[in-house]
Motif scaffolding. Structure first.
Motif, PDB file in Angstrom:
ATOM      1  N   GLY A  76      55.624  26.061  47.077  1.00 52.59           N
ATOM      2  CA  GLY A  76      55.665  26.558  45.709  1.00 52.59           C
ATOM      3  C   GLY A  76      54.457  27.338  45.263  1.00 52.59           C
ATOM      4  N   ALA A  77      53.607  27.771  46.193  1.00 52.43           N
ATOM      5  CA  ALA A  77      52.470  28.631  45.875  1.00 52.43           C
ATOM      6  C   ALA A  77      51.598  28.070  44.759  1.00 52.43           C
ATOM      7  N   ALA A 149      53.452  41.853  44.736  1.00 55.01           N
ATOM      8  CA  ALA A 149      53.643  41.007  45.920  1.00 55.01           C
ATOM      9  C   ALA A 149      52.324  40.782  46.645  1.00 55.01           C
ATOM     10  N   ALA A 150      51.505  41.829  46.746  1.00 50.17           N
ATOM     11  CA  ALA A 150      50.207  41.684  47.411  1.00 50.17           C
ATOM     12  C   ALA A 150      49.287  40.751  46.626  1.00 50.17           C
ATOM     13  N   LEU A 151      49.383  40.765  45.298  1.00 51.77           N
ATOM     14  CA  LEU A 151      48.603  39.838  44.485  1.00 51.77           C
ATOM     15  C   LEU A 151      49.002  38.388  44.758  1.00 51.77           C
ATOM     16  N   CYS A 152      50.289  38.164  44.971  1.00 52.13           N
ATOM     17  CA  CYS A 152      50.803  36.803  45.138  1.00 52.13           C
ATOM     18  C   CYS A 152      50.754  36.321  46.583  1.00 52.13           C
ATOM     19  N   GLU A 153      50.567  37.226  47.528  1.00 53.67           N
ATOM     20  CA  GLU A 153      50.722  36.891  48.943  1.00 53.67           C
ATOM     21  C   GLU A 153      49.873  35.707  49.416  1.00 53.67           C
ATOM     22  N   PRO A 154      48.560  35.644  49.106  1.00 55.20           N
ATOM     23  CA  PRO A 154      47.790  34.521  49.653  1.00 55.20           C
ATOM     24  C   PRO A 154      48.360  33.158  49.278  1.00 55.20           C
ATOM     25  N   ARG A 155      48.788  32.993  48.033  1.00 50.98           N
ATOM     26  CA  ARG A 155      49.327  31.698  47.617  1.00 50.98           C
ATOM     27  C   ARG A 155      50.698  31.448  48.212  1.00 50.98           C
ATOM     28  N   LEU A 156      51.480  32.504  48.386  1.00 52.84           N
ATOM     29  CA  LEU A 156      52.795  32.338  49.005  1.00 52.84           C
ATOM     30  C   LEU A 156      52.675  32.047  50.496  1.00 52.84           C
ATOM     31  N   PRO A 160      47.444  27.583  48.219  1.00 50.46           N
ATOM     32  CA  PRO A 160      47.731  27.459  46.784  1.00 50.46           C
ATOM     33  C   PRO A 160      46.533  27.672  45.878  1.00 50.46           C
ATOM     34  N   HIS A 161      45.308  27.503  46.394  1.00 50.28           N
ATOM     35  CA  HIS A 161      44.119  27.647  45.559  1.00 50.28           C
ATOM     36  C   HIS A 161      43.375  28.952  45.842  1.00 50.28           C
ATOM     37  N   ALA A 162      44.017  29.862  46.568  1.00 50.92           N
ATOM     38  CA  ALA A 162      43.352  31.118  46.911  1.00 50.92           C
ATOM     39  C   ALA A 162      43.123  31.972  45.669  1.00 50.92           C
ATOM     40  N   PRO A 163      41.960  32.621  45.579  1.00 50.74           N
ATOM     41  CA  PRO A 163      41.736  33.543  44.454  1.00 50.74           C
ATOM     42  C   PRO A 163      42.605  34.781  44.617  1.00 50.74           C
ATOM     43  N   THR A 164      42.862  35.476  43.512  1.00 52.09           N
ATOM     44  CA  THR A 164      43.626  36.714  43.622  1.00 52.09           C
ATOM     45  C   THR A 164      42.809  37.744  44.388  1.00 52.09           C
ATOM     46  N   PRO A 165      43.455  38.548  45.209  1.00 44.23           N
ATOM     47  CA  PRO A 165      42.714  39.510  46.034  1.00 44.23           C
ATOM     48  C   PRO A 165      41.987  40.541  45.185  1.00 44.23           C
ATOM     49  N   ALA A 166      40.835  40.984  45.677  1.00 46.45           N
ATOM     50  CA  ALA A 166      40.103  42.069  45.033  1.00 46.45           C
ATOM     51  C   ALA A 166      40.872  43.371  45.217  1.00 46.45           C
ATOM     52  N   LYS A 215      43.476  40.257  34.393  1.00 46.67           N
ATOM     53  CA  LYS A 215      44.866  40.682  34.466  1.00 46.67           C
ATOM     54  C   LYS A 215      45.490  40.319  35.810  1.00 46.67           C
ATOM     55  N   LYS A 216      44.749  40.484  36.887  1.00 45.13           N
ATOM     56  CA  LYS A 216      45.283  40.138  38.208  1.00 45.13           C
ATOM     57  C   LYS A 216      45.660  38.660  38.269  1.00 45.13           C
ATOM     58  N   GLU A 217      44.771  37.802  37.808  1.00 46.42           N
ATOM     59  CA  GLU A 217      45.033  36.363  37.835  1.00 46.42           C
ATOM     60  C   GLU A 217      46.234  36.011  36.964  1.00 46.42           C
ATOM     61  N   THR A 218      46.308  36.609  35.780  1.00 45.95           N
ATOM     62  CA  THR A 218      47.421  36.322  34.877  1.00 45.95           C
ATOM     63  C   THR A 218      48.733  36.812  35.457  1.00 45.95           C
ATOM     64  N   LEU A 219      48.730  37.997  36.049  1.00 44.41           N
ATOM     65  CA  LEU A 219      49.951  38.527  36.657  1.00 44.41           C
ATOM     66  C   LEU A 219      50.431  37.644  37.806  1.00 44.41           C
ATOM     67  N   ALA A 220      49.513  37.252  38.683  1.00 43.27           N
ATOM     68  CA  ALA A 220      49.903  36.406  39.813  1.00 43.27           C
ATOM     69  C   ALA A 220      50.429  35.064  39.330  1.00 43.27           C
ATOM     70  N   SER A 221      49.753  34.463  38.357  1.00 44.05           N
ATOM     71  CA  SER A 221      50.196  33.158  37.844  1.00 44.05           C
ATOM     72  C   SER A 221      51.574  33.252  37.211  1.00 44.05           C
TER      73      SER A 221
END
Length: 246
Positions: A76-77, A149-156, A160-166, A215-221
């Motif tokens: 569940g990312a 999708a690239a923003l969400c990829e590490p958690r997917l 699950p605790h990965a930061p959003t990519p730079a 914004k990246k963190e909010t979008l991924a969440s």
């Protein structure tokens, strides 16, 4: 009929798994019991908790007096529930769960497998009136979706605790399918997604298109919370280049 399977820590063979029928209990903790799950660690209470099988879900009772337990959904990312000390019969509806026990500086885990969940069919409802407006409208063939999708990829991918990519990392990740991608284009798509998904602008928007961390963190969440991007959608990062942004 067994409905729940408990996989002890470091269990490498099906013979070590514990099966529980609906309505049955399994106690876990440091104390050795013939019919329980023993977790031999000095930081685990002698009786740490109880698992109760209930058809296609299960209940967790936290018998610790001071420690919260966490039940993660590894698929569940980052999706998880917290079970407070003393909480009785907290329902867990994940098909695949990982119970995390903090223990004297360590995080101990064991898995619980529940039966496959049932869902209603996609039957149309012939009711009068206008159709329901979709909550989110995303076109999976557009480049903005590849950025999401690239923003969400590490958690997917199981972090699950990965930061959003730079942004620089996003550029590198998108380049195989979008050879002309630049930092400015990624920033533009992040801004476009924030507008499209109706995210309220935060204090990090003083310089439009540049300060994108919030914004990246909010979008991924948001995307992960509502399943706007699933693991199957990561195929867009390995397919031919997508169309333009809008």
């Amino acid at each position: 009929m067994y409905s729940v399977i408990v996989v002890p820590p470091a269990c490498a063979h099906p013979d070590g798994q514990i099966t529980i029928a609906s309505g049955e209990d399994l106690t876990f903790g440091r104390r050795e019991t013939p019919d329980g799950l023993t977790i031999a660690h000095e930081g685990v209470p002698r009786i740490a908790g109880t698992i109760t099988a209930q058809h296609d879900f299960w209940l967790l009772t936290n018998r610790s007096t001071d420690q919260t337990y966490v039940v993660e959904n590894p698929e569940g990312a980052g999706e998880h529930i917290k079970v407070a000390p003393g909480r009785i019969n907290a329902p867990v509806a994940f098909e695949f769960s990982r119970v995390v026990l903090p223990a004297a500086g360590d995080l101990l885990t064991f898995d619980v497998w529940a039966p496959r969940q049932n869902f209603t069919g996609a039957e149309p409802h012939d009711l009068p009136g206008s159709a329901t407006t979709p909550a989110f409208t995303l076109d999976r063939t557009k480049r903005y979706f590849a950025v999401l999708a690239a923003l969400c990829e590490p958690r997917l991918r199981g972090e699950p605790h990965a930061p959003t990519p730079a942004v620089d990392h996003l550029v590198q990740r998108l380049r195989p399918t979008w050879p002309t991608v630049k930092r400015s284009a990624v920033y533009w798509n992040i801004d476009y997604l924030a507008l499209k998904l109706r995210l309220r602008p935060g204090p990090d928007t003083a310089e439009p298109g540049r300060r994108a961390n919030g914004k990246k963190e909010t979008l991924a969440s948001l995307a992960l919370r509502f399943d706007l991007v699933r693991e199957d959608d990561l195929i867009v990062l390995a397919s031919p280049a997508h169309e333009g942004c809008g």
